[in-house]
Design a protein around this motif. Structure first.
Motif, PDB file in Angstrom:
ATOM      1  N   PHE A  77      -0.783  -3.485  -6.404  1.00 52.02           N
ATOM      2  CA  PHE A  77      -0.849  -4.420  -7.005  1.00 52.02           C
ATOM      3  C   PHE A  77      -0.079  -6.035  -7.232  1.00 52.02           C
ATOM      4  CE2 PHE A  77      -2.075  -6.204 -11.558  1.00 52.02           C
ATOM      5  CZ  PHE A  77      -2.921  -6.769 -11.020  1.00 52.02           C
ATOM      6  N   SER A  78       1.504  -4.916  -7.426  1.00 53.99           N
ATOM      7  CA  SER A  78       2.430  -6.272  -7.969  1.00 53.99           C
ATOM      8  C   SER A  78       2.895  -6.705  -6.516  1.00 53.99           C
ATOM      9  CB  SER A  78       3.736  -5.699  -8.634  1.00 53.99           C
ATOM     10  OG  SER A  78       3.672  -4.882  -9.572  1.00 53.99           O
ATOM     11  N   PHE A 265     -10.603   4.541   2.648  1.00 55.73           N
ATOM     12  CA  PHE A 265      -9.855   3.371   2.365  1.00 55.73           C
ATOM     13  C   PHE A 265      -8.600   3.820   2.136  1.00 55.73           C
ATOM     14  CE2 PHE A 265     -13.890   3.440   0.111  1.00 55.73           C
ATOM     15  CZ  PHE A 265     -14.717   2.392   0.138  1.00 55.73           C
ATOM     16  N   SER A 266      -7.604   2.014   2.285  1.00 53.32           N
ATOM     17  CA  SER A 266      -6.587   2.565   2.086  1.00 53.32           C
ATOM     18  C   SER A 266      -5.683   2.071   0.661  1.00 53.32           C
ATOM     19  CB  SER A 266      -5.547   1.460   3.282  1.00 53.32           C
ATOM     20  OG  SER A 266      -4.599   1.745   2.711  1.00 53.32           O
ATOM     21  N   SER A 267      -5.293   3.018  -0.119  1.00 52.42           N
ATOM     22  CA  SER A 267      -4.660   2.184  -1.684  1.00 52.42           C
ATOM     23  C   SER A 267      -4.258   1.459  -2.010  1.00 52.42           C
ATOM     24  CB  SER A 267      -4.684   4.209  -2.145  1.00 52.42           C
ATOM     25  OG  SER A 267      -3.945   4.716  -2.146  1.00 52.42           O
ATOM     26  N   LEU A 268      -3.285   1.715  -0.822  1.00 52.48           N
ATOM     27  CA  LEU A 268      -2.356   0.581  -0.805  1.00 52.48           C
ATOM     28  C   LEU A 268      -2.900  -1.159  -0.400  1.00 52.48           C
ATOM     29  CD1 LEU A 268       1.053   1.624   1.155  1.00 52.48           C
ATOM     30  CD2 LEU A 268       0.804   1.663  -1.484  1.00 52.48           C
ATOM     31  N   LEU A 269      -3.718  -1.360   0.482  1.00 54.54           N
ATOM     32  CA  LEU A 269      -4.043  -1.939   0.917  1.00 54.54           C
ATOM     33  C   LEU A 269      -5.027  -2.634  -0.135  1.00 54.54           C
ATOM     34  CD1 LEU A 269      -5.374  -2.176   4.991  1.00 54.54           C
ATOM     35  CD2 LEU A 269      -3.774  -4.002   3.232  1.00 54.54           C
ATOM     36  N   THR A 270      -6.131  -1.730  -0.496  1.00 55.79           N
ATOM     37  CA  THR A 270      -7.260  -2.313  -1.389  1.00 55.79           C
ATOM     38  C   THR A 270      -6.545  -2.219  -3.086  1.00 55.79           C
ATOM     39  OG1 THR A 270      -7.801  -0.120  -0.506  1.00 55.79           O
ATOM     40  CG2 THR A 270      -8.901  -0.935  -2.862  1.00 55.79           C
ATOM     41  N   CYS A 271      -5.557  -2.275  -3.218  1.00 53.29           N
ATOM     42  CA  CYS A 271      -4.860  -2.411  -4.785  1.00 53.29           C
ATOM     43  C   CYS A 271      -4.320  -3.623  -4.334  1.00 53.29           C
ATOM     44  CB  CYS A 271      -3.688  -1.239  -4.830  1.00 53.29           C
ATOM     45  SG  CYS A 271      -4.809   0.015  -5.952  1.00 53.29           S
TER      46      CYS A 271
END
Length: 438
Positions: A77-78, A265-271
């Motif tokens: 997210f950051s 989903f990729s959690s890194l890409l999503t956030c």
């Protein structure tokens, strides 16, 4: 439950105390956290077998997986917050070209080096599917360690502005390269061509991740309008990041005549996409991100201590893994550095960026570990891939943050403390000591 809470407490305190121990050496806090994790991990305090005092084995850390997922969500997210359109107009093209090129060059270098090593080692030690898979894993760069170094030293400048978008782009490039390479590796091993795994599944994962992140970003921006208090807005932001991270963990498999369609989903890409949309649609995003950074600091500290505890020191006992691991580390590093330097020069970046960018891309952890987990489906061949990746992560995570700090300092993005600030701090410390004496 009590044991888990005690473990979290010990992890946080050990990490903070270790930063004081290593302060004279001027090491990044990330490195101190990782070393603290090794100390409280299965190979040090864990050997005592006292639950809560240390992690007795890797299975005992399973209860803390949620903390790692939350931390990675906020890290992504950051980083997504760095994709502000007004800034991307200046660096977007350079970041895209460099991000793709350095990842592909790292893969090429590792593939060629391991292919040559395959014929030098005893027959059967290293196979072509393993070579291709390790080459694909070489694309991944750890955003967490990089972001923590940038935050700790308040790095700011042309190199930092370019670095964070490139690290974010690495995840998408890595997913595609890994899917194609691993698909070919599975074909070589089984003889069955699976187009869904090679082409369709990675595209679905990337598209769905960006779509989910974008929708959640718009929802967050709209909901912020219902609150006037910055405290409530911060609580809402944290809640949405939690929700997005949890939704990104959902996955389904659909059996089709052409093979198994994997929806995930990729959690890194999503956030990351959540942060990108939020920072470009919400006028209050700057203030909320600053407040969020303070709230997440202890979570990040625990995350890195846990990461240190998860480092597998047992890989040093196998000479073949050490040899292959050293070759992997060296040629991945060469690939990242050479690929960044060539593409930075081609896109007319400054000499400082051309010289130091590649060094900042060395850390490797979460995404690479996720890839090697997928590689375990190769059976016995997957075990070697996992152990080599663990060996590389151990070295990169311990030394990568230090190299990143050195590169950012040499490029001028990390400014030395001014004499005025030093005197001010010394005065405050002296006042505290005097009040304690009284």
């Amino acid at each position: 439950m009590n044991s888990t809470l005690l473990s979290v407490s010990i992890a946080l305190l050990a990490g903070l105390l270790m930063t004081r121990v290593f302060k004279p050496f001027k090491l990044p806090s990330v490195t101190a956290y990782l070393i603290a994790g090794v100390i409280v991990g299965p190979y040090c305090l864990g050997q005592l077998g006292v639950g809560g005092l240390g992690f007795t084995d890797h299975a005992s850390m399973a209860d803390l997986a949620l903390i790692s997922e939350v931390a990675l969500g906020f890290i992504a997210f950051s980083i997504g917050n760095e994709f502000r359109l007004d800034e991307l107009k200046q660096t977007g093209k350079q970041a895209t070209v460099i991000g793709i090129f350095q990842a592909l060059v790292a893969t090429l270098f590792v593939d060629l080096a391991l292919f040559g090593l395959m014929y030098l080692l005893p027959e059967g030690t290293l196979s072509m599917p393993q070579v291709l898979t390790l080459g694909a894993i070489a694309t991944a760069t750890a955003p967490a360690a990089t972001l923590m170094v940038v935050r700790q030293y308040k790095a700011k400048g042309p190199l930092t502005d370019l670095l964070l978008p490139i690290v974010a782009l690495d995840d998408a490039v890595g997913l595609i390269v890994f899917a194609v390479s691993f698909g070919v590796a599975k074909t070589l091993q089984t003889g069955n061509v699976d187009i869904l795994s090679i082409v369709v599944n990675p595209i679905i994962e990337i598209v769905l991740s960006l779509l989910l992140g974008g929708i959640m970003g718009l929802i967050l921006t709209q909901l912020e309008k219902f609150f006037n208090s910055n405290t409530n807005r911060l609580n809402l932001t944290i809640g949405i990041v939690f929700l997005t991270a949890s939704l990104s963990m959902l996955e389904w498999s659909i059996h089709t005549p052409a093979g198994e369609l994997h929806i995930a989903f990729s959690s890194l890409l999503t956030c990351m996409m959540l942060g990108t949309v939020f920072c470009n649609t919400c006028s209050l995003s700057h203030d909320l991100m600053a407040a969020s950074d303070k709230w997440t600091s202890p979570i990040f500290a625990v995350f890195f201590v846990i990461s240190g505890a998860e480092l597998e020191l047992g890989v040093f006992t196998d000479w073949a893994i050490v040899v292959i691991g050293i070759v992997y580390i060296l040629f991945r590093s060469f690939g990242k550095y050479f690929g960044s330097m060539v593409s930075a020069k081609a896109t007319k970046c400054s000499p400082e960026i051309c010289k130091y960018l590649g060094i900042t891309l060395l850390p490797q952890a979460g995404v690479a570990l996720g890839m090697c987990t997928t590689a375990m489906s190769l059976g016995e061949a997957g075990n070697l891939i996992r152990n080599i990746t663990l060996f590389a992560v151990l070295i990169y995570e311990l030394f990568g943050p230090l190299f990143t700090k050195m590169a950012l300092t040499a490029a001028g993005d990390i400014k030395p403390m001014s004499e005025e600030v030093k005197k001010r701090r010394e005065t405050k410390l002296a006042a505290v000591k005097n009040s304690g004496v009284k």
